[in-house]
Design a protein around this motif. Structure first.
Motif, PDB file in Angstrom:
ATOM      1  N   VAL A   1       3.915  -0.458  -9.618  1.00 53.09           N
ATOM      2  CA  VAL A   1       3.319   0.617  -8.814  1.00 53.09           C
ATOM      3  C   VAL A   1       3.227   1.904  -9.630  1.00 53.09           C
ATOM      4  O   VAL A   1       3.286   3.006  -9.079  1.00 53.09           O
ATOM      5  CB  VAL A   1       4.120   0.846  -7.514  1.00 53.09           C
TER       6      VAL A   1
ATOM      7  N   ALA B   1      -2.580  -4.308 -14.230  1.00 53.59           N
ATOM      8  CA  ALA B   1      -2.008  -2.966 -14.076  1.00 53.59           C
ATOM      9  C   ALA B   1      -1.450  -2.455 -15.398  1.00 53.59           C
ATOM     10  O   ALA B   1      -1.638  -1.285 -15.756  1.00 53.59           O
ATOM     11  CB  ALA B   1      -0.915  -2.987 -13.015  1.00 53.59           C
TER      12      ALA B   1
ATOM     13  N   THR C   1      -4.405   5.323 -14.647  1.00 55.24           N
ATOM     14  CA  THR C   1      -4.827   3.930 -14.600  1.00 55.24           C
ATOM     15  C   THR C   1      -6.262   3.740 -15.058  1.00 55.24           C
ATOM     16  O   THR C   1      -6.763   2.626 -15.059  1.00 55.24           O
ATOM     17  CB  THR C   1      -4.682   3.371 -13.177  1.00 55.24           C
TER      18      THR C   1
ATOM     19  N   VAL D   1      -1.762  -1.032  -3.865  1.00 49.70           N
ATOM     20  CA  VAL D   1      -1.207  -0.562  -5.143  1.00 49.70           C
ATOM     21  C   VAL D   1      -0.412  -1.655  -5.842  1.00 49.70           C
ATOM     22  O   VAL D   1      -0.058  -1.532  -7.014  1.00 49.70           O
ATOM     23  CB  VAL D   1      -0.327   0.684  -4.949  1.00 49.70           C
TER      24      VAL D   1
ATOM     25  N   ALA E   1       0.845   3.405 -10.972  1.00 44.78           N
ATOM     26  CA  ALA E   1      -0.268   4.279 -10.610  1.00 44.78           C
ATOM     27  C   ALA E   1       0.061   5.187  -9.428  1.00 44.78           C
ATOM     28  O   ALA E   1      -0.577   6.228  -9.248  1.00 44.78           O
ATOM     29  CB  ALA E   1      -1.504   3.447 -10.288  1.00 44.78           C
ATOM     30  N   ALA E   2       1.066   4.816  -8.621  1.00 41.07           N
ATOM     31  CA  ALA E   2       1.382   5.595  -7.422  1.00 41.07           C
ATOM     32  C   ALA E   2       2.456   6.653  -7.660  1.00 41.07           C
ATOM     33  O   ALA E   2       2.651   7.534  -6.819  1.00 41.07           O
ATOM     34  CB  ALA E   2       1.836   4.652  -6.306  1.00 41.07           C
TER      35      ALA E   2
ATOM     36  N   TRP F   1       0.842  -1.192   0.000  1.00 42.58           N
ATOM     37  CA  TRP F   1       0.000   0.000   0.000  1.00 42.58           C
ATOM     38  C   TRP F   1       0.879   1.244   0.000  1.00 42.58           C
ATOM     39  O   TRP F   1       1.966   1.251   0.599  1.00 42.58           O
ATOM     40  CB  TRP F   1      -0.879   0.047   1.248  1.00 42.58           C
ATOM     41  N   GLU F   2       0.408   2.286  -0.658  1.00 42.69           N
ATOM     42  CA  GLU F   2       1.063   3.583  -0.518  1.00 42.69           C
ATOM     43  C   GLU F   2       0.628   4.190   0.806  1.00 42.69           C
ATOM     44  O   GLU F   2      -0.531   4.055   1.219  1.00 42.69           O
ATOM     45  CB  GLU F   2       0.687   4.503  -1.678  1.00 42.69           C
TER      46      GLU F   2
END
Length: 514
Positions: A147, A278, A205, A131, A149-150, A105-106
């Motif tokens: 990751v 993803a 995303t 994430v 998207a983060a 997780w972020e």
């Protein structure tokens, strides 16, 4: 999921001062692609059995649920001016095998390595989706997750890895020889046009179905300086209309690498393969793509020959009724003076005609062509793939020598034929970032296609197709396409005539705008 406490501390400058870590950013001008390998500037384990204790400095970070141990990682990321993030891969070195893995997780930056405890750790909302997923952990190797998207630009990013598994496993810390890393690839930001809005950066995303069509895709990052990507939109086509039926010809030497999995529908694959899902959202996917028939072999012949040649079974190489006519797409490409290579995992010798162990020629079908010219081509260019760290595929990636027409075939376990989809996803999570880190992809010369030969008979033979290309940003193609559309794409990319059924197939490359 366990109940967590919300963060109560402010992020201290000690994180930056005490955690200055080396990172290797391959400096390039803003007009070229770049890749950075960012080492963690801080990491620590928090432990519910000792909620007020700061974990001592260690070369290992523990993960388990009984007692609960979670690990935190922080990275300082620097993105060159004029660049946008195209992919970001988190990786940590596993100390032991674990089938359960962990979720990532972020979280906020409200922690420092020398003050974080279980009681003050900035835990995220664990009811929200993570994430990333660290799955099928093998000891003594990097375990990775996407990751992208983060990561949306320069800054400090923090993550927490948590698991419900009672079996403890460990990631090597930043004090080890294999520190946690973020592998971040970037490409030039698209130039805004006076006639259309600036497209979103490639970290989006959310699938897009309204990408404005241009004769060159609006998010292209190919390193061409002669024709800017936003300077040639067709004046007769408004931005909201479908993409043109024929995109511009691929740049000379553009490369296409196809990776095939086995026997799962699009719904199954995207639901159980977080890395694949993803990439589908970050780059592009076709949501109405189908195989030709059952079982496996006719589909492979369709992709690489433009026909099933009347084959209706998984017959052996050279058996009666199981000999496709020349040429194959491979043979076409080589005859035109271009390069073609098929990389086969677990193959013992080039152009191996019989199955052995976890190698099956029906999944890498070049040996089925018996024509003398095709056989000669096959014996030179249908080769064992090797591993991520050594062998034919590794060397061609590292040297920027991937072929114009390329196939990568996992073995019978890693392609999800004999093993699960999570195994295929983990295999992809090792190989795809390595391919994207190579000079072919970073220079904008490579498109990676991931698809399946057929489904399991439950979804009308609809299979996933994911396109990874730095010019794509959340592109969703909804039209009806099939394996012959992929043959057409391979032929058009190689600049050779469209083989057999490919000539009348819907144009998938045009739909993606590539």
């Amino acid at each position: 999921m366990r109940t967590r406490r919300l963060p109560i501390l402010l992020f201290s400058l000690l994180l930056v001062l005490a955690g200055i870590a080396t990172f290797a950013l391959h400096a390039k001008p803003a007009s070229a692609d770049s890749q950075g390998s960012f080492v963690a500037v801080a990491d620590s384990t928090v432990d519910s059995k000792h909620p007020d204790r700061v974990s001592p400095v260690s070369t290992w970070l523990g993960l388990d649920a009984q007692p609960a141990r979670d690990s935190f990682f922080a990275f300082n990321v620097t993105i060159p001016d004029g660049q946008v993030v195209t992919s970001a891969i988190f990786q940590c070195w596993a100390g032991s095998q674990n089938d359960s893995g962990a979720s990532l997780w972020e979280t906020s930056n409200d922690w420092t390595e020398d003050t974080i405890t279980w009681n003050n750790a900035p835990m995220p909302d664990f009811t929200e989706p993570p994430v990333g997923q660290l799955t099928d952990v093998d000891g003594g190797s990097y375990v990775t997750t996407d990751v992208t998207a983060a990561i949306d630009g320069s800054g400090t990013y923090s993550f927490v890895a948590a698991t419900e598994s009672a079996i403890r496993w460990s990631c090597a810390s930043r004090y080890s020889n294999h520190p946690p890393q973020l592998l971040v690839s970037t490409a030039p930001a698209p130039s805004p046009s006076s006639s259309e809005p600036t497209p979103p950066p490639p970290t989006s995303t959310a699938p897009s179905t309204s990408t404005p069509p241009t004769s060159t895709p609006p998010t292209t990052t190919a390193p061409s300086t002669s024709t800017p990507p936003t300077s040639t939109p067709p004046t007769s086509t408004p931005p909201s209309s479908p993409p043109p039926s024929s995109p511009p010809p691929p740049s000379p030497g553009h490369k296409l690498l196809v990776i095939l999995g086995e026997n799962h529908s699009d719904q199954e694959a995207l639901a159980h393969m977080p890395h694949l899902a993803a990439w589908a959202q970050t780059f592009g996917q076709a949501t109405n793509y189908s195989a030709i028939r059952h079982p496996s072999l006719p589909n492979y012949l369709a992709i690489w020959g433009g026909s099933t040649f009347g084959v209706t079974s998984d017959c052996g190489v050279g058996t009666s009724g199981c000999t496709p006519s020349a040429p194959s797409v491979f043979g076409q490409t080589l005859a035109a003076g271009k390069t073609a290579t098929a990389y086969q995992e677990s193959m013992s010798s080039p152009c191996q005609t019989s199955g052995s162990g976890s190698y099956a020629p029906r999944h890498g079908p070049w040996p089925y062509w018996q024509d003398s010219t095709e056989r000669a081509y096959c014996k030179s260019n249908d080769v064992p793939s090797g591993t991520v760290t050594s062998g034919n595929l590794h060397d061609d990636i590292a040297n920027g020598q991937l072929p114009v027409t390329g196939e990568v075939t996992p073995n019978l376990c890693n392609d999800a034929h004999d093993c699960g989809l999570s195994t295929f996803d983990t295999w992809l999570a090792r190989w795809v970032p390595a391919i994207m880190a190579g000079p072919d992809y970073r220079s904008g010369k490579l498109t990676i296609i991931i698809t399946f030969d057929e489904d399991d008979g439950s979804q009308g033979n609809d299979v996933a197709l994911v396109a990874i290309d730095p010019r794509l940003s959340g592109k969703t193609v909804t039209g009806s396409y099939n394996h012959y559309s992929l043959t057409k794409w391979l032929d058009d990319n190689a600049g050779v005539p469209e083989l057999r059924n490919a000539a009348g197939a819907p144009d998938l490359r045009a739909a993606f705008g590539l």
